[in-house]
Design a protein around this motif. Structure first.
Motif, mmCIF file in Angstrom:
data_model
loop_
_atom_site.group_PDB
_atom_site.id
_atom_site.type_symbol
_atom_site.label_atom_id
_atom_site.label_comp_id
_atom_site.label_asym_id
_atom_site.label_seq_id
_atom_site.Cartn_x
_atom_site.Cartn_y
_atom_site.Cartn_z
ATOM 1 N N ASN A 145 0.870 -1.177 0.000
ATOM 2 C CA ASN A 145 0.000 0.000 0.000
ATOM 3 C C ASN A 145 0.903 1.223 0.000
ATOM 4 O O ASN A 145 1.418 1.640 1.036
ATOM 5 N N ALA A 146 1.142 1.755 -1.188
ATOM 6 C CA ALA A 146 2.113 2.840 -1.348
ATOM 7 C C ALA A 146 1.546 4.171 -0.853
ATOM 8 O O ALA A 146 0.337 4.402 -0.856
ATOM 9 N N SER A 147 2.469 5.060 -0.441
ATOM 10 C CA SER A 147 2.076 6.402 -0.015
ATOM 11 C C SER A 147 2.240 7.380 -1.184
ATOM 12 O O SER A 147 2.804 7.034 -2.224
ATOM 13 N N ASP A 148 1.783 8.588 -1.008
ATOM 14 C CA ASP A 148 1.789 9.574 -2.097
ATOM 15 C C ASP A 148 3.196 9.939 -2.549
ATOM 16 O O ASP A 148 3.421 10.238 -3.722
ATOM 17 N N LEU A 149 4.174 9.938 -1.618
ATOM 18 C CA LEU A 149 5.531 10.385 -1.954
ATOM 19 C C LEU A 149 6.487 9.229 -2.265
ATOM 20 O O LEU A 149 7.695 9.422 -2.335
ATOM 21 N N GLY A 150 5.943 8.029 -2.460
ATOM 22 C CA GLY A 150 6.796 6.913 -2.859
ATOM 23 C C GLY A 150 7.215 5.997 -1.730
ATOM 24 O O GLY A 150 8.007 5.075 -1.950
ATOM 25 N N GLY A 151 6.705 6.232 -0.525
ATOM 26 C CA GLY A 151 6.975 5.323 0.575
ATOM 27 C C GLY A 151 5.913 4.239 0.644
ATOM 28 O O GLY A 151 5.219 3.971 -0.343
ATOM 29 N N TYR A 152 5.780 3.623 1.806
ATOM 30 C CA TYR A 152 4.787 2.566 1.984
ATOM 31 C C TYR A 152 4.029 2.758 3.294
ATOM 32 O O TYR A 152 4.641 2.916 4.353
ATOM 33 N N LYS A 153 2.685 2.739 3.192
ATOM 34 C CA LYS A 153 1.886 2.711 4.408
ATOM 35 C C LYS A 153 2.008 1.339 5.062
ATOM 36 O O LYS A 153 2.085 1.227 6.277
ATOM 37 N N ASP A 154 2.014 0.306 4.228
ATOM 38 C CA ASP A 154 2.321 -1.038 4.700
ATOM 39 C C ASP A 154 2.687 -1.906 3.496
ATOM 40 O O ASP A 154 2.232 -1.653 2.373
ATOM 41 N N VAL A 155 3.520 -2.900 3.747
ATOM 42 C CA VAL A 155 3.981 -3.783 2.683
ATOM 43 C C VAL A 155 4.340 -5.134 3.280
ATOM 44 O O VAL A 155 4.857 -5.196 4.392
ATOM 45 N N GLN A 156 4.012 -6.193 2.567
ATOM 46 C CA GLN A 156 4.351 -7.550 2.996
ATOM 47 C C GLN A 156 5.220 -8.207 1.929
ATOM 48 O O GLN A 156 4.910 -8.124 0.737
ATOM 49 N N VAL A 157 6.295 -8.839 2.356
ATOM 50 C CA VAL A 157 7.203 -9.494 1.423
ATOM 51 C C VAL A 157 7.561 -10.880 1.945
ATOM 52 O O VAL A 157 7.821 -11.061 3.131
ATOM 53 N N ALA A 158 7.532 -11.866 1.051
ATOM 54 C CA ALA A 158 7.966 -13.215 1.390
ATOM 55 C C ALA A 158 9.462 -13.308 1.101
ATOM 56 O O ALA A 158 9.931 -12.864 0.051
ATOM 57 N N VAL A 159 10.222 -13.872 2.039
ATOM 58 C CA VAL A 159 11.667 -14.042 1.871
ATOM 59 C C VAL A 159 11.963 -15.535 1.964
ATOM 60 O O VAL A 159 11.612 -16.183 2.963
ATOM 61 N N LYS A 160 12.602 -16.078 0.939
ATOM 62 C CA LYS A 160 12.798 -17.516 0.853
ATOM 63 C C LYS A 160 14.267 -17.872 0.645
ATOM 64 O O LYS A 160 14.997 -17.173 -0.056
ATOM 65 N N MET A 161 14.671 -18.981 1.236
ATOM 66 C CA MET A 161 16.011 -19.521 1.057
ATOM 67 C C MET A 161 16.089 -20.279 -0.267
ATOM 68 O O MET A 161 15.138 -20.944 -0.663
ATOM 69 N N LYS A 162 17.213 -20.147 -0.971
ATOM 70 C CA LYS A 162 17.475 -20.973 -2.143
ATOM 71 C C LYS A 162 18.338 -22.139 -1.708
ATOM 72 O O LYS A 162 19.466 -21.949 -1.237
ATOM 73 N N GLY A 163 17.828 -23.355 -1.837
ATOM 74 C CA GLY A 163 18.596 -24.517 -1.405
ATOM 75 C C GLY A 163 18.444 -24.759 0.090
ATOM 76 O O GLY A 163 17.488 -24.310 0.722
ATOM 77 N N THR A 164 19.426 -25.447 0.674
ATOM 78 C CA THR A 164 19.391 -25.810 2.090
ATOM 79 C C THR A 164 20.321 -24.901 2.881
ATOM 80 O O THR A 164 21.466 -24.679 2.493
ATOM 81 N N ALA A 165 19.816 -24.392 3.992
ATOM 82 C CA ALA A 165 20.602 -23.461 4.806
ATOM 83 C C ALA A 165 21.523 -24.206 5.756
ATOM 84 O O ALA A 165 21.188 -25.294 6.247
ATOM 85 N N GLU A 166 22.685 -23.638 6.016
ATOM 86 C CA GLU A 166 23.548 -24.136 7.074
ATOM 87 C C GLU A 166 22.868 -23.873 8.410
ATOM 88 O O GLU A 166 22.080 -22.933 8.534
ATOM 89 N N PRO A 167 23.152 -24.704 9.428
ATOM 90 C CA PRO A 167 22.540 -24.471 10.738
ATOM 91 C C PRO A 167 22.762 -23.034 11.225
ATOM 92 O O PRO A 167 23.885 -22.527 11.201
ATOM 93 N N GLY A 168 21.677 -22.381 11.617
ATOM 94 C CA GLY A 168 21.762 -21.017 12.109
ATOM 95 C C GLY A 168 21.811 -19.956 11.032
ATOM 96 O O GLY A 168 21.894 -18.768 11.336
ATOM 97 N N GLN A 169 21.747 -20.364 9.755
ATOM 98 C CA GLN A 169 21.838 -19.402 8.660
ATOM 99 C C GLN A 169 20.563 -19.322 7.832
ATOM 100 O O GLN A 169 20.550 -18.731 6.755
ATOM 101 N N GLY A 170 19.472 -19.918 8.336
ATOM 102 C CA GLY A 170 18.207 -19.859 7.625
ATOM 103 C C GLY A 170 17.599 -18.468 7.679
ATOM 104 O O GLY A 170 18.057 -17.588 8.412
ATOM 105 N N VAL A 171 16.537 -18.259 6.905
ATOM 106 C CA VAL A 171 15.917 -16.931 6.818
ATOM 107 C C VAL A 171 15.337 -16.516 8.171
ATOM 108 O O VAL A 171 15.597 -15.411 8.659
ATOM 109 N N TRP A 172 14.556 -17.397 8.822
ATOM 110 C CA TRP A 172 13.995 -17.065 10.132
ATOM 111 C C TRP A 172 15.095 -16.916 11.174
ATOM 112 O O TRP A 172 15.023 -16.042 12.043
ATOM 113 N N ALA A 173 16.127 -17.760 11.095
ATOM 114 C CA ALA A 173 17.217 -17.703 12.074
ATOM 115 C C ALA A 173 17.870 -16.331 12.105
ATOM 116 O O ALA A 173 18.331 -15.875 13.157
#
Length: 359
Positions: A145-173
């Motif tokens: 939901n963009a604002s008038d000057l190019g910012g965001y009132k709110d925004v949701q983005v999915a962030v995903k790992m490519k492949g398998t993460a090393e322990p402690g290096q995952g996206v949520w971690a």
């Protein structure tokens, strides 16, 4: 601590045997589960074996040093290395968050400060997108939901790992420490007198839930459709494509209008809803858990201001762990590792302390 590793060695050997059997891979879900556990145990077992070998080397060097003083320096070096391995092993044995290897849905919402807050929300979004790019993660804007000057009132983005993460290096971690209120101090683009203003934006990070993890009863949902607004093409303000879903038992409300079709917006809104429901269930479980499972680095309390971005001083400060650095420009360009690592280290130290107290 080391007795626990001896037990893990047996489990590790059993996993190696199972993964060497081609028949195991007929069940891909089970094979992934076994591989994940094997990857978790590999650094622990490797470090433990190095620790044991170094202990034997220390004893041998001491025997030689008794006859030849020239070996005394080697004894000290081996003892120092063994202490390092001991500390590394202690950290590896810290109980891990079971969601550490999950992908996340990250939400940024403008707060105090009007248009300036929306611009800051846009800066935070760019920071996270750049950070994900540095680590080779995949990102997908779910709704904005963009604002008038190019910012965001709110925004949701999915962030995903490519492949398998090393322990402690995952996206949520890594990103779970970002949840909270982020405060900015700077001269806004809308300020004509050059005065420094303070505003804030909120960040919510939740592990993305699979459909099988969260059961959503259709009878618990109220689904409203309405006309989308803002930039988005021919369908904006002409069709009832935007979707608002209310989960009646919890009162959680999710809206989505980014896609052109009502069905696509509903699917995206359900992704966000499942993730929020999973996060709520996990937070409830944490509240009921013992103190040993709670971290001094609070990722649940979204109300407290966790970080300040001071533009005049080019300074970033994380108030939870006392981190401070004067490279704000680089951090906003995605160089977040040092900031996040300070939170990871504090979290690990808290868990180690809890384990040492036996609580």
């Amino acid at each position: 601590m080391f007795e626990a590793v001896e037990e893990l060695i047996g489990e590790y050997a059993d996993l190696e045997k199972k993964l060497a059997d081609p028949a195991v891979f007929a069940d891909q879900a089970n094979a992934r589960k076994l591989n994940k556990r094997y990857a978790e145990l590999t650094p622990i077992i490797g470090t433990y074996r190095g620790w044991k070998q170094t202990g034997e080397d220390v004893e041998t060097a001491r025997e030689f040093a008794a006859d030849d003083p020239d070996f005394a320096a080697e004894v000290k070096e081996l003892e120092r290395h063994r202490e390092e391995l001991t500390e590394k092993l202690r950290l590896l044995l810290v109980p891990r968050d079971p969601s550490d290897d999950k992908d996340v849905i990250l939400e940024v919402k403008a707060g105090e400060g009007g248009e300036e807050s929306a611009l800051f929300a846009g800066d935070l979004l760019r920071m996270y997108l750049r950070y994900a790019e540095r680590l080779g993660w995949k990102t997908e804007i779910i709704d904005a939901n963009a604002s008038d000057l190019g910012g965001y009132k709110d925004v949701q983005v999915a962030v995903k790992m490519k492949g398998t993460a090393e322990p402690g290096q995952g996206v949520w971690a890594r990103l779970k420490y970002e949840g909270g209120v982020h405060r900015v101090q700077r001269v806004p683009a809308t300020e004509s007198q050059g005065r420094i203003h303070t505003s804030a934006a909120g960040v919510l990070v939740t592990p993305e839930a699979e459909e099988v993890e969260v059961e959503v009863n259709a009878n618990d949902l109220r689904i409203d459709v309405y006309r989308s607004s803002g930039p988005g093409g021919q369908s904006v303000n002409t069709t009832d494509s935007a979707v608002r879903i209310t989960h009646l038992p919890t009162g959680i409300v999710v809206s989505c209008q980014n896609e052109k079709s009502q069905l696509q917006n509903k699917e995206q809104a359900m992704r966000i809803l499942r993730s929020r429901l999973l996060a709520a269930a996990q937070e409830e479980a944490e509240r009921e858990a013992s103190d040993a499972r709670r971290s001094q680095v609070r990722t649940v309390d979204r109300s407290e201001r966790i970080r300040t971005y001071n533009f005049p001083e080019n300074r970033i400060s994380d108030h939870r762990v006392g981190f401070k650095a004067y490279n704000l420009d680089q951090v906003l360009d995605g160089d977040l590792d040092a900031v996040i690592q300070a939170c990871v280290d504090a979290d690990s130290a808290a868990k180690l302390a809890a384990a040492g107290d036996g609580s």
